[in-house]
Write a protein that holds these residues in place. Sequence first.
Motif, PDB file in Angstrom:
ATOM      1  N   TRP A   8      71.895  74.140  24.229  1.00  0.00           N
ATOM      2  CA  TRP A   8      71.986  74.489  25.676  1.00  0.00           C
ATOM      3  C   TRP A   8      71.390  73.095  26.662  1.00  0.00           C
ATOM      4  CZ3 TRP A   8      66.830  74.172  27.475  1.00  0.00           C
ATOM      5  CH2 TRP A   8      65.791  74.871  26.684  1.00  0.00           C
ATOM      6  N   PRO A   9      70.399  72.237  26.353  1.00  0.00           N
ATOM      7  CA  PRO A   9      70.006  71.136  27.097  1.00  0.00           C
ATOM      8  C   PRO A   9      71.337  69.986  27.258  1.00  0.00           C
ATOM      9  CG  PRO A   9      68.265  71.569  25.246  1.00  0.00           C
ATOM     10  CD  PRO A   9      69.443  72.314  25.138  1.00  0.00           C
ATOM     11  N   PHE A  10      71.851  70.018  26.238  1.00  0.00           N
ATOM     12  CA  PHE A  10      73.181  68.913  26.297  1.00  0.00           C
ATOM     13  C   PHE A  10      74.061  69.644  27.189  1.00  0.00           C
ATOM     14  CE2 PHE A  10      71.102  67.731  22.467  1.00  0.00           C
ATOM     15  CZ  PHE A  10      70.916  66.594  22.498  1.00  0.00           C
ATOM     16  N   MET A  11      74.477  71.047  27.063  1.00  0.00           N
ATOM     17  CA  MET A  11      75.394  71.793  27.857  1.00  0.00           C
ATOM     18  C   MET A  11      74.985  71.534  29.370  1.00  0.00           C
ATOM     19  SD  MET A  11      76.755  75.506  26.980  1.00  0.00           S
ATOM     20  CE  MET A  11      76.508  76.408  28.346  1.00  0.00           C
ATOM     21  N   PHE A  12      73.665  71.482  29.669  1.00  0.00           N
ATOM     22  CA  PHE A  12      73.084  71.512  31.064  1.00  0.00           C
ATOM     23  C   PHE A  12      73.491  70.119  31.621  1.00  0.00           C
ATOM     24  CE2 PHE A  12      69.580  70.848  34.104  1.00  0.00           C
ATOM     25  CZ  PHE A  12      70.331  71.831  35.209  1.00  0.00           C
ATOM     26  N   VAL A  13      72.892  69.121  30.680  1.00  0.00           N
ATOM     27  CA  VAL A  13      73.068  67.785  31.238  1.00  0.00           C
ATOM     28  C   VAL A  13      74.661  67.202  31.250  1.00  0.00           C
ATOM     29  CG1 VAL A  13      72.638  65.279  30.638  1.00  0.00           C
ATOM     30  CG2 VAL A  13      70.947  67.052  30.423  1.00  0.00           C
ATOM     31  N   CYS A  14      75.232  67.737  30.338  1.00  0.00           N
ATOM     32  CA  CYS A  14      76.829  67.385  30.446  1.00  0.00           C
ATOM     33  C   CYS A  14      77.545  67.966  31.593  1.00  0.00           C
ATOM     34  CB  CYS A  14      77.357  67.503  29.081  1.00  0.00           C
ATOM     35  SG  CYS A  14      77.030  66.643  27.885  1.00  0.00           S
ATOM     36  N   GLY A  15      77.012  69.460  31.608  1.00  0.00           N
ATOM     37  CA  GLY A  15      77.636  69.964  33.070  1.00  0.00           C
ATOM     38  C   GLY A  15      77.272  69.395  34.269  1.00  0.00           C
ATOM     39  N   LEU A  16      75.945  68.819  34.529  1.00  0.00           N
ATOM     40  CA  LEU A  16      75.813  68.421  35.719  1.00  0.00           C
ATOM     41  C   LEU A  16      76.425  67.046  35.772  1.00  0.00           C
ATOM     42  CD1 LEU A  16      71.732  68.842  36.064  1.00  0.00           C
ATOM     43  CD2 LEU A  16      73.602  70.071  37.251  1.00  0.00           C
ATOM     44  N   GLY A  17      76.633  66.167  34.747  1.00  0.00           N
ATOM     45  CA  GLY A  17      77.278  65.103  34.805  1.00  0.00           C
ATOM     46  C   GLY A  17      78.532  65.187  35.267  1.00  0.00           C
ATOM     47  N   SER A  18      79.401  66.223  34.886  1.00  0.00           N
ATOM     48  CA  SER A  18      80.769  66.553  35.076  1.00  0.00           C
ATOM     49  C   SER A  18      80.851  67.048  36.508  1.00  0.00           C
ATOM     50  CB  SER A  18      81.195  67.822  34.008  1.00  0.00           C
ATOM     51  OG  SER A  18      81.228  67.189  32.843  1.00  0.00           O
ATOM     52  N   ILE A  19      79.907  67.822  36.956  1.00  0.00           N
ATOM     53  CA  ILE A  19      79.738  68.242  38.333  1.00  0.00           C
ATOM     54  C   ILE A  19      79.838  67.064  39.379  1.00  0.00           C
ATOM     55  CG2 ILE A  19      78.620  69.357  40.145  1.00  0.00           C
ATOM     56  CD1 ILE A  19      77.756  71.442  38.126  1.00  0.00           C
ATOM     57  N   VAL A  20      79.008  65.968  39.092  1.00  0.00           N
ATOM     58  CA  VAL A  20      78.991  64.812  39.873  1.00  0.00           C
ATOM     59  C   VAL A  20      80.293  64.007  39.730  1.00  0.00           C
ATOM     60  CG1 VAL A  20      77.748  62.496  40.091  1.00  0.00           C
ATOM     61  CG2 VAL A  20      76.363  64.753  39.550  1.00  0.00           C
TER      62      VAL A  20
ATOM     63  N   ALA B  96      73.661  77.408  31.025  1.00  0.00           N
ATOM     64  CA  ALA B  96      73.094  76.713  30.109  1.00  0.00           C
ATOM     65  C   ALA B  96      71.642  77.062  30.634  1.00  0.00           C
ATOM     66  CB  ALA B  96      73.246  75.346  29.800  1.00  0.00           C
ATOM     67  N   LEU B  97      71.296  76.854  32.023  1.00  0.00           N
ATOM     68  CA  LEU B  97      70.437  77.130  32.933  1.00  0.00           C
ATOM     69  C   LEU B  97      69.783  78.592  32.729  1.00  0.00           C
ATOM     70  CD1 LEU B  97      68.403  75.549  34.621  1.00  0.00           C
ATOM     71  CD2 LEU B  97      69.630  76.293  36.355  1.00  0.00           C
ATOM     72  N   LEU B  98      70.693  79.553  32.566  1.00  0.00           N
ATOM     73  CA  LEU B  98      70.453  80.776  32.301  1.00  0.00           C
ATOM     74  C   LEU B  98      69.934  81.190  30.954  1.00  0.00           C
ATOM     75  CD1 LEU B  98      70.155  83.745  33.744  1.00  0.00           C
ATOM     76  CD2 LEU B  98      72.439  84.041  32.667  1.00  0.00           C
ATOM     77  N   MET B  99      70.371  80.595  29.948  1.00  0.00           N
ATOM     78  CA  MET B  99      70.082  80.743  28.671  1.00  0.00           C
ATOM     79  C   MET B  99      68.566  79.942  28.696  1.00  0.00           C
ATOM     80  SD  MET B  99      72.190  79.801  25.304  1.00  0.00           S
ATOM     81  CE  MET B  99      73.338  79.042  26.097  1.00  0.00           C
ATOM     82  N   MET B 100      68.245  78.854  29.081  1.00  0.00           N
ATOM     83  CA  MET B 100      67.126  78.037  29.056  1.00  0.00           C
ATOM     84  C   MET B 100      66.014  79.000  29.709  1.00  0.00           C
ATOM     85  SD  MET B 100      65.797  74.557  30.719  1.00  0.00           S
ATOM     86  CE  MET B 100      65.884  75.142  32.444  1.00  0.00           C
ATOM     87  N   PHE B 101      66.374  79.681  30.675  1.00  0.00           N
ATOM     88  CA  PHE B 101      65.259  80.580  31.328  1.00  0.00           C
ATOM     89  C   PHE B 101      64.956  81.743  30.632  1.00  0.00           C
ATOM     90  CE2 PHE B 101      66.231  78.532  35.595  1.00  0.00           C
ATOM     91  CZ  PHE B 101      64.902  77.880  35.669  1.00  0.00           C
ATOM     92  N   CYS B 102      65.860  82.124  29.999  1.00  0.00           N
ATOM     93  CA  CYS B 102      65.808  83.466  29.127  1.00  0.00           C
ATOM     94  C   CYS B 102      64.908  82.967  27.634  1.00  0.00           C
ATOM     95  CB  CYS B 102      67.066  83.990  28.783  1.00  0.00           C
ATOM     96  SG  CYS B 102      67.918  85.089  30.099  1.00  0.00           S
ATOM     97  N   ALA B 103      65.415  81.914  27.041  1.00  0.00           N
ATOM     98  CA  ALA B 103      64.657  81.577  25.849  1.00  0.00           C
ATOM     99  C   ALA B 103      63.013  81.057  26.095  1.00  0.00           C
ATOM    100  CB  ALA B 103      65.499  80.402  25.309  1.00  0.00           C
ATOM    101  N   VAL B 104      62.996  80.593  27.150  1.00  0.00           N
ATOM    102  CA  VAL B 104      61.476  79.917  27.542  1.00  0.00           C
ATOM    103  C   VAL B 104      60.690  81.191  28.116  1.00  0.00           C
ATOM    104  CG1 VAL B 104      60.161  78.406  28.963  1.00  0.00           C
ATOM    105  CG2 VAL B 104      62.376  77.585  27.952  1.00  0.00           C
ATOM    106  N   GLY B 105      61.306  81.935  28.847  1.00  0.00           N
ATOM    107  CA  GLY B 105      60.462  82.986  29.304  1.00  0.00           C
ATOM    108  C   GLY B 105      59.857  84.139  28.317  1.00  0.00           C
TER     109      GLY B 105
END
Length: 79
Positions: A24-36, A67-76
């Motif tokens: 999920w960290p790579f999915m989040f970073v690649c998703g943000l890069g693709s958005i830009v 990925a952000l939702l998965m991160m918050f659920c895993a960290v929470g």
Amino acid sequence: MLYDLLRDLYSILRGTGAVLWFVWPFMFVCGLGSIVWYAHPQSGESEADSERRRSRFIAAEIAAGFALLMMFCAVGSNI
């Protein structure tokens, strides 16, 4: 009923995020890069290319949000 559904969804995302903690960290970073990358139209872009760029932009937003939702659920669950 809705609460039980949300609780089940939370536990699924928490379990998935805990198992796939390296994805999920790579999915989040690649998703943000693709958005830009897909946010700005390219010069000389045809209508078909513009539509393809918009659909990839939306897919990148969904991937980054998931990925952000998965991160918050895993960290929470670890607090």
